[in-house]
Write a protein that holds these residues in place. Structure first.
Motif, short mmCIF file in Angstrom:
data_model
loop_
_atom_site.label_atom_id
_atom_site.label_comp_id
_atom_site.label_asym_id
_atom_site.label_seq_id
_atom_site.Cartn_x
_atom_site.Cartn_y
_atom_site.Cartn_z
N GLU A 196 45.82 45.87 50.86
CA GLU A 196 45.04 45.41 52.01
C GLU A 196 45.40 44.00 52.50
OE1 GLU A 196 42.58 48.66 50.12
OE2 GLU A 196 43.82 47.00 49.41
N PRO A 197 45.60 43.01 51.61
CA PRO A 197 45.85 41.65 52.11
C PRO A 197 47.06 41.52 53.03
CG PRO A 197 45.23 41.56 49.81
CD PRO A 197 45.42 43.01 50.14
N GLU A 239 38.24 39.48 58.29
CA GLU A 239 36.94 39.19 57.68
C GLU A 239 36.69 40.14 56.51
OE1 GLU A 239 34.09 39.50 60.79
OE2 GLU A 239 34.67 37.61 61.76
N LEU A 240 37.00 41.41 56.72
CA LEU A 240 36.81 42.40 55.65
C LEU A 240 37.75 42.13 54.47
CD1 LEU A 240 36.52 45.57 57.91
CD2 LEU A 240 34.68 44.57 56.54
N ILE A 241 38.98 41.76 54.77
CA ILE A 241 39.92 41.42 53.72
C ILE A 241 39.46 40.19 52.96
CG2 ILE A 241 42.28 40.59 53.29
CD1 ILE A 241 43.14 42.52 55.58
N GLY A 242 38.84 39.26 53.67
CA GLY A 242 38.26 38.10 53.00
C GLY A 242 37.22 38.50 51.97
N SER A 246 38.91 37.92 46.52
CA SER A 246 38.75 37.53 45.12
C SER A 246 39.20 38.65 44.18
CB SER A 246 37.30 37.15 44.83
OG SER A 246 36.93 36.01 45.56
N PHE A 247 38.88 39.88 44.56
CA PHE A 247 39.28 41.05 43.77
C PHE A 247 40.80 41.12 43.69
CE2 PHE A 247 40.38 45.59 43.47
CZ PHE A 247 39.60 46.00 42.39
N GLU A 248 41.46 41.00 44.86
CA GLU A 248 42.92 41.09 44.88
C GLU A 248 43.57 39.89 44.19
OE1 GLU A 248 44.67 43.67 45.73
OE2 GLU A 248 42.90 44.82 46.34
N GLU A 249 42.93 38.71 44.29
CA GLU A 249 43.48 37.53 43.63
C GLU A 249 43.42 37.68 42.12
OE1 GLU A 249 43.97 33.75 41.79
OE2 GLU A 249 42.02 34.79 41.85
N LEU A 250 42.33 38.24 41.62
CA LEU A 250 42.22 38.47 40.18
C LEU A 250 43.33 39.40 39.69
CD1 LEU A 250 38.36 38.98 39.70
CD2 LEU A 250 39.75 37.19 38.63
N ARG A 251 43.72 40.33 40.52
CA ARG A 251 44.75 41.28 40.13
C ARG A 251 46.12 40.63 39.97
NH1 ARG A 251 44.63 46.41 43.94
NH2 ARG A 251 45.88 47.30 42.22
N SER A 258 47.46 41.74 35.48
CA SER A 258 46.05 42.14 35.58
C SER A 258 45.81 43.11 36.73
CB SER A 258 45.16 40.90 35.77
OG SER A 258 45.16 40.09 34.61
N ASN A 259 46.87 43.56 37.36
CA ASN A 259 46.74 44.40 38.55
C ASN A 259 45.90 45.64 38.29
OD1 ASN A 259 47.54 46.50 40.59
ND2 ASN A 259 48.74 44.79 41.38
N VAL A 260 46.29 46.42 37.30
CA VAL A 260 45.55 47.63 36.96
C VAL A 260 44.31 47.28 36.15
CG1 VAL A 260 45.68 49.87 35.80
CG2 VAL A 260 47.70 48.94 36.96
N SER A 261 44.41 46.25 35.35
CA SER A 261 43.31 45.88 34.46
C SER A 261 42.03 45.57 35.22
CB SER A 261 43.72 44.66 33.63
OG SER A 261 44.98 44.83 33.06
#
Length: 301
Positions: A196-197, A239-242, A246-251, A258-261
């Protein structure tokens, strides 16, 4: 001349959801745990589902497990949306899994880019041709993570008759424009392979579809992003991607280990447990990352 549009070609302009591979507590595959994830994704409107992709931990599966998972995914999907079966590794493994994917009922193959340390660009073309031939007419989607193989090789790959689309997973939209121009006559589907990003800039240059691991957890959020892009509402899309940033950054933590984790930890926290992520992925998540993920999931509720 542009080749005729097919339902699969049209679906590739949407979201390609990369399914997780569920494991039980003994680290054996648990295909039945995938069924509710498939159902929720399809009910939300996800256009294509993919078994044995990177979010599926393809490179952490045995070939027997990969074959079982494409069959299980096909059983769960039951023809409601196109299913892509990921293939890769040695050319013999890829050909065998291509035949298994066809037998399972996959609508097309997704050919992983090779990870061999001695990959010749010309050899990639030979590899894909052999895999496509083994699939006996099944359409092929290329998974391109490294555009350093060069535009001439990319064009040669795109002109393999069975190729119907390209999952472009390199953060190089201008290079993508060049590749698209070279084979505009083929009418291929161009899919943003960076989730998505990266979907807005890739969409802006012509990649109408995008891949998503988020669909395992919140397929509705992915669908809203795609709908915003399709309407040309880039502000809403951003806005929705925003909201999932955080979810995608954690990955991306642990060099993307940590992508799948993160996806599996979110499923576990949401009581849709699909087991741990296998080594060499991160597991368990560091306490700080897990706490942040839980806050994020709670916020989505």
């Amino acid at each position: 001349m542009t080749e005729p549009t097919t339902p699969l070609r049209t679906a590739l302009d949407g979201i390609s959801g990369i399914l997780v591979t569920p494991f039980d507590d003994a680290d054996h595959i648990a295909p039945d745990r995938l069924e509710p994830i498939v159902d929720r994704a399809i009910e939300a409107g996800v256009h294509v589902l993919v078994a044995n992709g990177n979010t599926s931990e393809f490179f952490g599966l045995t070939m027997a497990e990969a074959e079982r998972m494409v069959h299980a995914a096909a059983e769960h999907v039951h023809g409601r949306v196109p299913l892509l079966g990921g293939v890769g590794r040695s050319v013999h493994d890829a050909c065998a899994l291509a035949r298994a994917s066809r037998k399972a009922g996959a609508a097309a193959l997704m050919v992983h880019q090779l990870t061999d340390p001695f990959v010749a660009p010309s050899g990639v073309v030979t590899y894909v041709r052999r895999v496509a031939d083994a699939a006996d007419g099944l359409p092929v989607v290329l998974y391109l993570r490294d555009d350093a193989i060069g535009l001439p090789v990319i064009e040669a790959l795109c002109r393999i008759p069975q190729v119907i689309g390209v999952k472009w997973a390199s953060p190089t939209p201008l290079r993508l424009v060049q590749a698209m121009a070279q084979v505009a006559d083929r009418g291929l589907a161009w899919v943003c392979g960076l989730a998505e990003p990266w979907a807005p800039p890739m969409y802006a240059v012509g990649a109408r579809g995008f891949t998503s691991g988020l669909i395992n957890v919140r397929p509705d959020l992915s669908m809203r992003i795609h709908a915003a892009l399709a309407k040309g509402d880039h502000q809403l899309a951003m806005e929705l991607i925003g909201g999932i940033a955080s979810f995608e950054e954690l990955r991306t933590h642990e060099r993307n280990g940590s992508n799948v984790s993160v996806v599996k930890a979110a499923l576990q926290y949401a009581r849709r447990d699909c087991g741990a992520a296998r080594p060499p992925s991160t597991w368990p998540l560091p306490e700080a990352d897990l706490a942040q993920l839980k806050r994020l999931v709670d916020g989505w509720k």
